[in-house]
Scaffold this motif. Structure first.
Motif, mmCIF file in Angstrom:
data_model
loop_
_atom_site.group_PDB
_atom_site.id
_atom_site.type_symbol
_atom_site.label_atom_id
_atom_site.label_comp_id
_atom_site.label_asym_id
_atom_site.label_seq_id
_atom_site.Cartn_x
_atom_site.Cartn_y
_atom_site.Cartn_z
ATOM 1 N N MET A 1 0.837 -1.179 0.000
ATOM 2 C CA MET A 1 0.000 0.000 0.000
ATOM 3 C C MET A 1 0.877 1.235 0.000
ATOM 4 O O MET A 1 1.844 1.322 0.733
ATOM 5 C CB MET A 1 -0.849 -0.006 1.271
ATOM 6 N N SER A 2 0.512 2.179 -0.809
ATOM 7 C CA SER A 2 1.300 3.411 -0.892
ATOM 8 C C SER A 2 0.950 4.315 0.296
ATOM 9 O O SER A 2 -0.110 4.179 0.917
ATOM 10 C CB SER A 2 1.007 4.128 -2.211
ATOM 11 N N PRO A 3 1.840 5.251 0.600
ATOM 12 C CA PRO A 3 1.572 6.183 1.698
ATOM 13 C C PRO A 3 0.266 6.954 1.475
ATOM 14 O O PRO A 3 -0.466 7.252 2.427
ATOM 15 C CB PRO A 3 2.772 7.122 1.690
ATOM 16 N N THR A 4 -0.057 7.285 0.253
ATOM 17 C CA THR A 4 -1.294 8.016 -0.041
ATOM 18 C C THR A 4 -2.511 7.152 0.292
ATOM 19 O O THR A 4 -3.477 7.633 0.882
ATOM 20 C CB THR A 4 -1.332 8.429 -1.527
ATOM 21 N N LEU A 11 -8.032 8.356 7.000
ATOM 22 C CA LEU A 11 -9.020 9.431 6.985
ATOM 23 C C LEU A 11 -10.443 8.873 6.864
ATOM 24 O O LEU A 11 -11.360 9.348 7.549
ATOM 25 C CB LEU A 11 -8.738 10.413 5.853
ATOM 26 N N VAL A 12 -10.634 7.890 6.024
ATOM 27 C CA VAL A 12 -11.955 7.280 5.874
ATOM 28 C C VAL A 12 -12.395 6.636 7.195
ATOM 29 O O VAL A 12 -13.552 6.795 7.626
ATOM 30 C CB VAL A 12 -11.956 6.251 4.716
ATOM 31 N N ILE A 13 -11.482 5.950 7.841
ATOM 32 C CA ILE A 13 -11.788 5.319 9.137
ATOM 33 C C ILE A 13 -12.150 6.388 10.172
ATOM 34 O O ILE A 13 -13.123 6.237 10.931
ATOM 35 C CB ILE A 13 -10.624 4.432 9.610
ATOM 36 N N LEU A 14 -11.399 7.474 10.199
ATOM 37 C CA LEU A 14 -11.683 8.552 11.147
ATOM 38 C C LEU A 14 -13.047 9.201 10.868
ATOM 39 O O LEU A 14 -13.810 9.502 11.792
ATOM 40 C CB LEU A 14 -10.578 9.606 11.111
ATOM 41 N N VAL A 15 -13.366 9.402 9.611
ATOM 42 C CA VAL A 15 -14.660 9.986 9.248
ATOM 43 C C VAL A 15 -15.796 9.048 9.653
ATOM 44 O O VAL A 15 -16.807 9.482 10.214
ATOM 45 C CB VAL A 15 -14.708 10.319 7.736
ATOM 46 N N ILE A 16 -15.630 7.755 9.400
ATOM 47 C CA ILE A 16 -16.655 6.783 9.779
ATOM 48 C C ILE A 16 -16.822 6.753 11.299
ATOM 49 O O ILE A 16 -17.948 6.731 11.806
ATOM 50 C CB ILE A 16 -16.322 5.388 9.218
ATOM 51 N N ALA A 17 -15.699 6.783 12.026
ATOM 52 C CA ALA A 17 -15.771 6.795 13.496
ATOM 53 C C ALA A 17 -16.470 8.055 14.000
ATOM 54 O O ALA A 17 -17.288 8.003 14.927
ATOM 55 C CB ALA A 17 -14.370 6.687 14.095
ATOM 56 N N ALA A 18 -16.159 9.202 13.388
ATOM 57 C CA ALA A 18 -16.804 10.464 13.787
ATOM 58 C C ALA A 18 -18.298 10.417 13.507
ATOM 59 O O ALA A 18 -19.111 10.845 14.334
ATOM 60 C CB ALA A 18 -16.153 11.635 13.062
ATOM 61 N N LEU A 19 -18.674 9.894 12.354
ATOM 62 C CA LEU A 19 -20.096 9.779 12.021
ATOM 63 C C LEU A 19 -20.804 8.839 12.985
ATOM 64 O O LEU A 19 -21.939 9.107 13.406
ATOM 65 C CB LEU A 19 -20.274 9.306 10.577
ATOM 66 N N ALA A 20 -20.161 7.741 13.337
ATOM 67 C CA ALA A 20 -20.752 6.797 14.291
ATOM 68 C C ALA A 20 -20.949 7.470 15.651
ATOM 69 O O ALA A 20 -21.987 7.296 16.298
ATOM 70 C CB ALA A 20 -19.877 5.560 14.425
ATOM 71 N N ALA A 21 -19.960 8.256 16.078
ATOM 72 C CA ALA A 21 -20.077 8.971 17.355
ATOM 73 C C ALA A 21 -21.230 9.969 17.314
ATOM 74 O O ALA A 21 -22.000 10.082 18.272
ATOM 75 C CB ALA A 21 -18.765 9.680 17.680
ATOM 76 N N VAL A 22 -21.375 10.677 16.211
ATOM 77 C CA VAL A 22 -22.468 11.645 16.065
ATOM 78 C C VAL A 22 -23.813 10.925 16.125
ATOM 79 O O VAL A 22 -24.753 11.391 16.775
ATOM 80 C CB VAL A 22 -22.314 12.443 14.752
ATOM 81 N N VAL A 23 -23.922 9.777 15.461
ATOM 82 C CA VAL A 23 -25.168 9.014 15.464
ATOM 83 C C VAL A 23 -25.485 8.530 16.880
ATOM 84 O O VAL A 23 -26.638 8.611 17.326
ATOM 85 C CB VAL A 23 -25.088 7.830 14.466
#
Length: 195
Positions: A1-4, A11-23
């Motif tokens: 996997m490349s660094p990008t 970032l996707v994992i963090l966004v999903i975690a943030a959305l789950a917390a908001v829900v």
């Protein structure tokens, strides 16, 4: 996997975690709003923040769960309903005394159901978990009772206080066992209750 790809994945994992917390937070908030009704807004207005208010309400639920609440037996319910009817009839002749009796009767009922009857704020906190929709009435009645003790309540204020006490009283008894009439005003005819 490349660094990008790693950065994008994180970032996707963090966004999903943030959305789950908001829900989750929104779900808890919705549950508290449904359970406490107008009391939710009252506590939010009293506290420094919505999260502090929600912590207070969850704490009320925890303390309420520790209570040994007792349902009223039919005989007890009938005695309370009869006592309330008698109280309403006495209002015409002695409104100030009747208000004090209404406060005492509500306090006795609160105690018999298993709620603490110490400080008013503690009563409100414990009652709010199951009787939040009638707490505004109880607060208003208590306020008028305090004004009455200082000689600052009119007869109409006293009548309103008895009506407010009745709302919590009926809620604590359950199944609307108390007639829906209000005490008569002193200048009203004895056979025409004020609604």
């Amino acid at each position: 996997m490349s660094p990008t790809q790693i950065v994008v994945t994180v970032l996707v994992i963090l966004v999903i975690a943030a959305l789950a917390a908001v829900v989750v937070v929104a779900g808890r908030r919705r549950t508290l709003r449904q359970r406490f009704g107008p009391e939710y807004d009252h506590v939010v207005a009293e506290q420094d923040s919505r999260s502090a208010a929600e912590r207070e309400l969850r704490d009320r639920e925890r303390r309420h769960a520790e209570l040994q609440l007792v349902p009223l037996d039919p005989d007890s319910r009938a005695r309370y309903a009869e006592a309330w009817e008698e109280l309403q009839v006495r209002f015409v002749d002695s409104p100030a005394e009747t208000l004090s009796q209404a406060d005492e009767l509500v306090t006795r009922l609160i105690a018999e159901r298993g709620y603490p009857t110490g400080e008013f704020s503690d009563q409100i906190a414990h009652l709010s978990v199951e009787h939040a929709r009638t707490l505004g009435h109880y607060r208003d009645a208590h306020e008028i009772q305090l004004r009455n003790a200082q000689g600052e309540a009119s007869t109409e204020d006293l009548r309103q206080a008895v009506v407010h006490y009745r709302a919590l009283f009926a809620d604590l008894l359950g199944a609307e066992p108390v007639a829906a009439r209000t005490p008569e005003q002193p200048d009203a005819a004895h056979d025409a209750p004020t609604r």
